[in-house]
Enzyme design. Structure first.
Site, PDB file in Angstrom:
ATOM      1  N   ASP A  67      47.157  38.445  38.360  1.00 49.32           N
ATOM      2  CA  ASP A  67      45.751  38.771  38.621  1.00 49.32           C
ATOM      3  C   ASP A  67      45.399  40.191  38.187  1.00 49.32           C
ATOM      4  O   ASP A  67      46.273  40.998  37.874  1.00 49.32           O
ATOM      5  CB  ASP A  67      45.412  38.558  40.110  1.00 49.32           C
ATOM      6  CG  ASP A  67      46.505  39.090  41.045  1.00 49.32           C
ATOM      7  OD1 ASP A  67      47.274  39.979  40.626  1.00 49.32           O
ATOM      8  OD2 ASP A  67      46.583  38.611  42.181  1.00 49.32           O
ATOM      9  N   ASP A 136      46.412  36.862  54.970  1.00 52.35           N
ATOM     10  CA  ASP A 136      45.620  35.638  55.193  1.00 52.35           C
ATOM     11  C   ASP A 136      46.225  34.426  54.474  1.00 52.35           C
ATOM     12  O   ASP A 136      45.614  33.371  54.413  1.00 52.35           O
ATOM     13  CB  ASP A 136      44.167  35.848  54.731  1.00 52.35           C
ATOM     14  CG  ASP A 136      44.056  36.204  53.244  1.00 52.35           C
ATOM     15  OD1 ASP A 136      45.093  36.224  52.538  1.00 52.35           O
ATOM     16  OD2 ASP A 136      42.931  36.463  52.784  1.00 52.35           O
ATOM     17  N   HIS A 138      47.007  34.280  51.217  1.00 57.29           N
ATOM     18  CA  HIS A 138      46.691  34.108  49.789  1.00 57.29           C
ATOM     19  C   HIS A 138      47.927  34.310  48.914  1.00 57.29           C
ATOM     20  O   HIS A 138      48.835  35.072  49.265  1.00 57.29           O
ATOM     21  CB  HIS A 138      45.522  35.004  49.343  1.00 57.29           C
ATOM     22  CG  HIS A 138      45.793  36.460  49.277  1.00 57.29           C
ATOM     23  ND1 HIS A 138      44.896  37.413  49.730  1.00 57.29           N
ATOM     24  CD2 HIS A 138      46.845  37.176  48.798  1.00 57.29           C
ATOM     25  CE1 HIS A 138      45.382  38.620  49.524  1.00 57.29           C
ATOM     26  NE2 HIS A 138      46.567  38.504  48.966  1.00 57.29           N
ATOM     27  N   GLU A 143      42.248  33.133  47.727  1.00 57.90           N
ATOM     28  CA  GLU A 143      41.948  33.336  49.141  1.00 57.90           C
ATOM     29  C   GLU A 143      41.856  31.996  49.868  1.00 57.90           C
ATOM     30  O   GLU A 143      41.727  30.940  49.237  1.00 57.90           O
ATOM     31  CB  GLU A 143      40.603  34.089  49.267  1.00 57.90           C
ATOM     32  CG  GLU A 143      40.605  35.484  48.643  1.00 57.90           C
ATOM     33  CD  GLU A 143      41.334  36.536  49.478  1.00 57.90           C
ATOM     34  OE1 GLU A 143      42.296  36.184  50.190  1.00 57.90           O
ATOM     35  OE2 GLU A 143      40.942  37.718  49.396  1.00 57.90           O
TER      36      GLU A 143
HETATM   37  P1  PGA Z   1      51.203  43.474  49.398  1.00 56.30           P
HETATM   38  O1  PGA Z   1      50.190  42.366  48.905  1.00 56.30           O
HETATM   39  O2  PGA Z   1      52.491  43.212  48.699  1.00 56.30           O
HETATM   40  O3  PGA Z   1      50.603  44.779  48.989  1.00 56.30           O
HETATM   41  O4  PGA Z   1      51.334  43.320  50.875  1.00 56.30           O
HETATM   42  C1  PGA Z   1      50.628  41.019  48.825  1.00 56.30           C
HETATM   43  C2  PGA Z   1      49.478  40.144  48.381  1.00 56.30           C
HETATM   44  O5  PGA Z   1      48.324  40.436  48.692  1.00 56.30           O
HETATM   45  O6  PGA Z   1      49.762  39.129  47.728  1.00 56.30           O
END
Ligand code: PGA
Length: 261
Positions: A67, A136, A138, A143
């Site tokens: 992404d 959450d 994702h 999302e």
């Molecule tokens: P993070 O993000 O590794 O910074 O916790 C993970 C994600 O949002 O997939």
């Protein structure tokens, strides 16, 4: 789905790095799907160490990132282009032309997303996709509520994800509202999945993904349908799982031929 629980993030990162190194050694032109965020940094550091000290060769590897934020130029400090450059690409020998991320400045976003999918297909598909997980649930920036069959497209971040990611920006209001992300269907076509999650803030999302009902409300739960998904956790991220003892038992009792995964 295999759940691997280690004492701390650095142990998990080392075990996951060994799995990726094994792939790259057996298939030098492997196609890797890469993730950003705090979680995979230790994994990238370990792969860089293996490149420098053990001769792990990435010269034929191709990469696709999950992404990118819409509206951010590649050299913007919080862009995922910049993140990947600083945390991985500058430390290994992947040729520039083998590296692809979604373009945050694409003018025709749907056309760009279709072309990104086409590039993945032309590369022969992704051999191994690295994933983090949002608090959450994702994966990528898919999302909750994302179609479980979705392809690369624009998504609108939830307020909680914008807040989680504000630490990478100068001001919380600088976090973009929109991103381009591989879809859940795109991720599921990867031949294997390595998901890492560390810290108590991820424990509920992990429990939902591994032991909860399959649902777009926790996008990572789709991995229950993947034939080769490994979930690497530290103790904190595993704290809401019900079958922790069994996952540890499985890991301790692997047959020798399976032990290095
Ligand atoms: P993070 O993000 O590794 O910074 O916790 C993970 C994600 O949002 O997939």
């Amino acid at each position: 789905m295999e759940v691997i629980i280690t004492a701390d993030p650095s142990s998990a990162s080392r075990v996951a790095a060994r799995r990726i190194a094994r792939l790259v050694r057996t298939k030098p032109d492997a196609v890797l799907g890469l993730a950003t965020g705090s979680t995979p940094v230790g994994l990238y550091t370990e792969l860089i160490r293996m490149h420098r000290e053990e001769g792990l060769d990435f010269s034929s590897v191709r990469t696709f990132n999950l992404d990118e934020y819409l509206g951010l130029a590649p050299d913007y400090p919080a862009s995922y282009h910049r993140f990947m450059e600083e945390n991985f690409f500058r430390g290994v020998n992947i040729p520039r032309e083998n590296i692809l991320l979604p373009n945050g400045l694409a003018s025709d976003v749907p056309a760009h997303c279709g072309a990104y999918e086409q590039e993945i297909r032309e590369a022969g598909g992704i051999d191994l996709q690295i994933l983090g997980i949002g608090s959450d649930g994702h994966i990528g920036f898919n999302e909750p509520g994302s179609s479980l069959a979705s392809r690369t497209r624009i998504k609108t971040l939830t307020p909680s994800t914008r807040q989680d990611n504000a630490r990478f920006f100068n001001k919380p209001e600088d976090v973009p509202y929109h991103v381009i992300t591989m879809g859940i269907g795109t991720i599921m076509e990867s031949r294997s999945i390595v998901l890492l999650a560390f810290g108590a803030g991820k424990s509920m999302a992990v429990a939902g993904a591994v032991e909860g009902a399959l649902s777009a409300s926790n996008p990572a739960s789709i991995l229950q349908l993947h034939p080769d998904a490994k979930i690497y956790l530290d103790e904190h991220a595993s704290s809401d799982l019900k079958r922790v003892d069994y996952y540890k038992w499985v890991f301790q009792n692997k047959p020798a031929w399976q032990a290095d995964s």
